[in-house]
Design a protein around this motif. Sequence first.
Motif, PDB file in Angstrom:
ATOM      1  N   ALA A  93     150.653-175.571 -57.411  1.00 49.65           N
ATOM      2  CA  ALA A  93     149.861-176.139 -55.985  1.00 49.65           C
ATOM      3  C   ALA A  93     148.634-176.842 -56.417  1.00 49.65           C
ATOM      4  O   ALA A  93     148.200-177.719 -55.716  1.00 49.65           O
ATOM      5  CB  ALA A  93     149.632-174.879 -55.211  1.00 49.65           C
ATOM      6  N   ALA A  94     147.622-176.321 -57.305  1.00 46.34           N
ATOM      7  CA  ALA A  94     146.536-176.952 -57.583  1.00 46.34           C
ATOM      8  C   ALA A  94     146.553-178.308 -58.387  1.00 46.34           C
ATOM      9  O   ALA A  94     146.080-179.024 -57.994  1.00 46.34           O
ATOM     10  CB  ALA A  94     145.652-176.147 -58.612  1.00 46.34           C
TER      11      ALA A  94
ATOM     12  N   GLU B  67     147.461-180.599 -55.308  1.00 48.43           N
ATOM     13  CA  GLU B  67     146.476-180.873 -54.774  1.00 48.43           C
ATOM     14  C   GLU B  67     145.476-181.749 -54.993  1.00 48.43           C
ATOM     15  O   GLU B  67     144.782-182.764 -54.498  1.00 48.43           O
ATOM     16  CB  GLU B  67     145.585-179.411 -54.182  1.00 48.43           C
TER      17      GLU B  67
ATOM     18  N   ALA C  69     139.858-182.299 -52.720  1.00 53.74           N
ATOM     19  CA  ALA C  69     140.870-180.878 -52.640  1.00 53.74           C
ATOM     20  C   ALA C  69     140.475-179.751 -52.062  1.00 53.74           C
ATOM     21  O   ALA C  69     139.132-179.551 -52.310  1.00 53.74           O
ATOM     22  CB  ALA C  69     141.132-180.849 -54.397  1.00 53.74           C
TER      23      ALA C  69
ATOM     24  N   THR D 147     140.580-175.710 -51.899  1.00 49.68           N
ATOM     25  CA  THR D 147     141.066-174.447 -52.209  1.00 49.68           C
ATOM     26  C   THR D 147     142.023-173.675 -51.059  1.00 49.68           C
ATOM     27  O   THR D 147     143.065-172.931 -51.480  1.00 49.68           O
ATOM     28  CB  THR D 147     140.258-173.494 -52.626  1.00 49.68           C
TER      29      THR D 147
ATOM     30  N   ILE E  37     145.421-175.318 -51.528  1.00 48.95           N
ATOM     31  CA  ILE E  37     145.955-174.532 -52.736  1.00 48.95           C
ATOM     32  C   ILE E  37     146.759-173.203 -52.625  1.00 48.95           C
ATOM     33  O   ILE E  37     147.877-172.930 -52.853  1.00 48.95           O
ATOM     34  CB  ILE E  37     145.011-174.573 -53.779  1.00 48.95           C
TER      35      ILE E  37
ATOM     36  N   GLN F 206     149.738-173.499 -50.348  1.00 49.74           N
ATOM     37  CA  GLN F 206     150.972-173.989 -50.845  1.00 49.74           C
ATOM     38  C   GLN F 206     151.625-172.709 -51.987  1.00 49.74           C
ATOM     39  O   GLN F 206     152.655-172.861 -52.040  1.00 49.74           O
ATOM     40  CB  GLN F 206     150.575-175.319 -51.671  1.00 49.74           C
TER      41      GLN F 206
ATOM     42  N   LYS G 108     136.328-173.375 -57.469  1.00 49.21           N
ATOM     43  CA  LYS G 108     136.996-174.596 -57.414  1.00 49.21           C
ATOM     44  C   LYS G 108     136.727-175.320 -58.960  1.00 49.21           C
ATOM     45  O   LYS G 108     137.765-176.077 -59.431  1.00 49.21           O
ATOM     46  CB  LYS G 108     136.550-175.517 -56.077  1.00 49.21           C
TER      47      LYS G 108
END
Length: 192
Positions: free
Chosen positions: A5-6, A9, A18, A20, A23, A26, A41
């Motif tokens: 996910a990260a 993003e 981006a 969090t 993230i 997702q 982050k």
Amino acid sequence: MILNAAFHEFAEKGYEQASTNAIVKQAGIGKGMLFYYFKNKQGLYEYLIEYTLQVIIDDYLERIDTEEQDFIERFKQASRLKMKAFLEHPALFRFAGTFMLDETTIPEKLKPRMEKLQQLGYAMMYENIDASLFRNDVDVEKAFQLIRWSIEGYQNELKQRLQGKNLAELDFDPLWGEFYEYLEVLRKSFYS
């Protein structure tokens, strides 16, 4: 789940944009879980860069056979390894493209690690190459560059052609055949 996910993003939105929140949504986890693993982050972003650099070293660069002295053959082998690594980690490689193309996004403390990766990559591709394979009337350094540009251009075109396709069901043999035909053209152009 968090890493994928990260990667998505940060690759899509860059560090500044981006979120969090996006993230964790997702990844299907709570925000507390994200911050249990990563302080903030910035910590997550730095971890992703370090993780990415290690995957590039382990799954790509260190697998290149530097005993192969034929530059085109070594590049052929490296291309297969790179494509295999990309297919196994597509989100990671898209993320890598964001910070490798814009090195201002790399935190200062990770820049020496990035430089080390670049030096390793150069060594794996160019050291121990038999320059006598090239024609006498060819500037070997310029030939290296032209071959590299050609292969990387083909790889980028191939990535675009494959985007959105189910890669698990794709037969890569015709694509590799096409690639090898291009390598033969390069070999005939530059080698004796």
